[in-house]
Design an enzyme around this catalytic site. Structure first.
Site, PDB file in Angstrom:
ATOM      1  N   ASN A  40       0.835  -1.236  -0.111  1.00  0.00           N
ATOM      2  CA  ASN A  40       0.534  -0.279   0.182  1.00  0.00           C
ATOM      3  C   ASN A  40       1.136   1.463   0.051  1.00  0.00           C
ATOM      4  O   ASN A  40       1.524   1.110   0.988  1.00  0.00           O
ATOM      5  CB  ASN A  40      -1.043   0.097   1.488  1.00  0.00           C
ATOM      6  N   ALA A  41       0.329   2.180  -0.664  1.00  0.00           N
ATOM      7  CA  ALA A  41       1.523   3.959  -1.005  1.00  0.00           C
ATOM      8  C   ALA A  41       0.816   4.600   0.066  1.00  0.00           C
ATOM      9  O   ALA A  41       1.581   5.279  -0.762  1.00  0.00           O
ATOM     10  CB  ALA A  41       1.520   3.789  -2.025  1.00  0.00           C
TER      11      ALA A  41
END
Length: 164
Positions: A40-41
């Site tokens: 997840n960025a």
């Protein structure tokens, strides 16, 4: 199927931008941290918006830095049944009262939805408002691969307008 529960909000009286997700994924629930999955960025994206290196910092410090810059976190769902972590697998969702929540944040100027599921449920409750800017962001999830991280970063930079 397991029922999964969201976290309490990370906000304070100085929150100007509230970022709403849908429901934490399995890794986040296990660690009790927003956006804990390494794919997840979120922390890279919001770190870029803030001009701060948040990735790799202790979780409590990351939340502290967001609050210091007027950014809050919450999810539109309190709980839901979901095998795995994909929003498309959510059923029996207990959707939170987002309208009442944002009304209690005295300095709130914008609500940003992290992904389509958050936007669907959040916009349904908030409708068209003159007092808040509503922003649809591409999901920070690694499962949302139709955009590159650089494209997501460009879209997320709209939040700079509300960050001090």
């Amino acid at each position: 199927m397991p029922t999964k529960f969201a976290f309490p909000p990370s906000v304070d009286a100085d929150t100007r931008v509230l970022i709403l997700g849908s429901l934490p994924g399995d890794v986040s629930i296990a660690r009790q941290e927003y956006y804990a999955h390494r794919g997840n960025a979120f922390w890279a994206l919001i770190g870029d918006v803030l001009g701060e290196a948040l990735v790799g910092q202790p979780y409590s410090l990351r939340l502290e830095r967001l609050r210091a810059r007027g950014v809050g976190l919450w999810d539109v769902m309190a709980s839901a049944t979901r095998p795995g972590s994909l929003d498309s697998a959510i059923s029996d969702a207990d959707v939170r009262d987002v309208g009442a929540f944002v009304a209690a944040l005295p300095t709130l100027q914008a609500v940003a939805f992290n992904g389509k599921t958050a936007a669907l449920h959040g916009r349904r409750q908030l409708g068209a408002r003159d007092d808040l800017t509503l922003i649809d962001l591409p999901s920070s999830s690694g499962a949302h691969a139709t955009l590159s991280r650089a494209q997501k970063m460009q879209a997320w930079r709209v939040l700079c307008d509300w960050i001090v």
